[in-house]
Design a protein around this motif. Structure first.
Motif, PDB file in Angstrom:
ATOM      1  N   TYR A  35       0.848  -1.183   0.000  1.00 50.55           N
ATOM      2  CA  TYR A  35       0.000   0.000   0.000  1.00 50.55           C
ATOM      3  C   TYR A  35       0.884   1.233   0.000  1.00 50.55           C
ATOM      4  O   TYR A  35       2.007   1.213   0.499  1.00 50.55           O
ATOM      5  N   GLN A  37       0.524   5.418   1.228  1.00 49.26           N
ATOM      6  CA  GLN A  37      -0.307   6.352   1.982  1.00 49.26           C
ATOM      7  C   GLN A  37       0.246   7.748   1.776  1.00 49.26           C
ATOM      8  O   GLN A  37       1.334   8.078   2.250  1.00 49.26           O
ATOM      9  N   GLY A  40      -2.536  12.726   4.655  1.00 48.57           N
ATOM     10  CA  GLY A  40      -3.952  13.012   4.847  1.00 48.57           C
ATOM     11  C   GLY A  40      -4.892  12.131   4.055  1.00 48.57           C
ATOM     12  O   GLY A  40      -6.100  12.376   4.038  1.00 48.57           O
ATOM     13  N   MET A  41      -4.348  11.105   3.412  1.00 50.90           N
ATOM     14  CA  MET A  41      -5.182  10.257   2.563  1.00 50.90           C
ATOM     15  C   MET A  41      -5.219   8.836   3.117  1.00 50.90           C
ATOM     16  O   MET A  41      -4.401   8.453   3.954  1.00 50.90           O
ATOM     17  N   GLY A  42      -6.159   8.066   2.598  1.00 49.84           N
ATOM     18  CA  GLY A  42      -6.258   6.673   2.999  1.00 49.84           C
ATOM     19  C   GLY A  42      -5.244   5.797   2.274  1.00 49.84           C
ATOM     20  O   GLY A  42      -4.557   6.233   1.360  1.00 49.84           O
ATOM     21  N   LEU A  43      -5.160   4.570   2.699  1.00 51.47           N
ATOM     22  CA  LEU A  43      -4.256   3.603   2.076  1.00 51.47           C
ATOM     23  C   LEU A  43      -4.764   3.204   0.696  1.00 51.47           C
ATOM     24  O   LEU A  43      -5.956   2.924   0.529  1.00 51.47           O
ATOM     25  N   LEU A  45      -4.049   0.496  -2.519  1.00 50.61           N
ATOM     26  CA  LEU A  45      -3.401  -0.776  -2.835  1.00 50.61           C
ATOM     27  C   LEU A  45      -2.614  -0.650  -4.138  1.00 50.61           C
ATOM     28  O   LEU A  45      -3.167  -0.258  -5.175  1.00 50.61           O
ATOM     29  N   PHE A  90       3.573   0.825   2.839  1.00 51.58           N
ATOM     30  CA  PHE A  90       3.355  -0.214   3.836  1.00 51.58           C
ATOM     31  C   PHE A  90       3.194  -1.561   3.149  1.00 51.58           C
ATOM     32  O   PHE A  90       2.442  -1.701   2.188  1.00 51.58           O
TER      33      PHE A  90
ATOM     34  N   PHE B 100     -10.301   1.076   1.940  1.00 50.82           N
ATOM     35  CA  PHE B 100     -10.074   1.792   3.181  1.00 50.82           C
ATOM     36  C   PHE B 100     -10.825   3.107   3.238  1.00 50.82           C
ATOM     37  O   PHE B 100     -10.980   3.801   2.223  1.00 50.82           O
ATOM     38  N   GLY B 101     -11.284   3.457   4.453  1.00 58.81           N
ATOM     39  CA  GLY B 101     -11.714   4.811   4.709  1.00 58.81           C
ATOM     40  C   GLY B 101     -10.504   5.703   4.903  1.00 58.81           C
ATOM     41  O   GLY B 101      -9.363   5.217   4.961  1.00 58.81           O
ATOM     42  N   GLU B 102     -10.747   7.002   5.009  1.00 58.27           N
ATOM     43  CA  GLU B 102      -9.630   7.940   5.109  1.00 58.27           C
ATOM     44  C   GLU B 102      -9.164   8.161   6.536  1.00 58.27           C
ATOM     45  O   GLU B 102      -8.184   8.867   6.764  1.00 58.27           O
TER      46      GLU B 102
END
Lengths: 116, 110
Positions: A35, A37, A40-43, A45, A90, B100-102
């Motif tokens: 992943y 990241q 301020g953002m989500g993971l 894939l 990650f 995923f959520g943020e």
């Protein structure tokens, strides 16, 4: 058990350079994931693998390659690094449950990559 | 619109307060995960659930499959609970992959 081990923890690259992020797990998990990241953002894939010899693209695979020659190792290669690849990466693994589902996720500590 | 929405985005509490973080999703799922990301960046799995309720120490996670909603509760919050809490779902159609959520940034003040 060490769990999921990622190296390096930090790296600065110049535009156009290449590098490999290493990931190894000692839990005999079938499933492994990479992943990224962004702040301020989500993971998101990048790539994943359901077992040795099997890999597949995730949401954001462009600019990356992976291989899975053993159950333990799942390296991520960045070819021709670009500033857009500046992120925290990650690696994660999980065990396989029935019917293709997965169990709990185990994460590495992350690798912070900066491309200048 | 994201398939996984968390609320609130940011939450500040006083030590001892009861905290609730919400996760709503718009797709059929086979499981939902709650993760915790420490200030140093490391991520640990808190819960994986597909129905009902799970409890671990001061943490409780619930899920309502019909309403497509999950909550993470923290009882008697402590400054060491300060972290980002992330909801992730395994869609019925996506096999081993998670969406995923943020995340929700929680700060617990002493």
């Amino acid at each position: 058990n060490a769990g999921v081990t990622q190296t390096p923890k930090f790296r600065i690259l110049k535009i156009g350079q290449s590098m490999t992020l290493q990931c190894t797990q000692d839990m005999n998990h079938n499933y492994m994931y990479w992943y990224r990241q962004d702040p301020g953002m989500g993971l998101k894939l990048i790539y994943y693998s359901v077992g040795a010899g099997i890999t597949d693209k995730g949401e954001v695979p462009n600019g990356y390659n992976v291989s899975r020659s053993t159950t333990e190792d799942f390296p991520l290669r960045l070819e021709l690094a670009a500033p857009s690849q500046t992120s925290v990466y990650f690696c994660a693994s999980s065990y396989r449950m029935g019917q293709g589902s997965t169990g709990e996720l185990f994460f590495g500590e992350g690798s912070r990559l900066t491309v200048l | 619109k994201n398939e996984v929405e968390q609320s609130p985005q940011n939450l500040t509490a006083q030590e001892g307060e009861f905290i609730t973080i919400n996760c709503s999703y718009s797709v059929g799922i086979s499981a939902l995960h709650w993760l915790q990301q420490h200030p140093g960046g490391g991520i640990v799995s808190l819960f994986m659930l597909s129905s009902g309720k799970k409890k671990h120490g001061r943490l409780i996670a619930t899920i309502n499959i019909q309403e497509k909603h999950s909550s993470l509760h923290i009882t008697a919050s402590h400054p060491r609970d300060s972290a980002v809490y992330i909801c992730a779902v395994r869609k019925e159609t996506s096999g081993s992959r998670l969406t995923f959520g943020e995340g929700t940034q929680l700060t617990v003040n002493p």
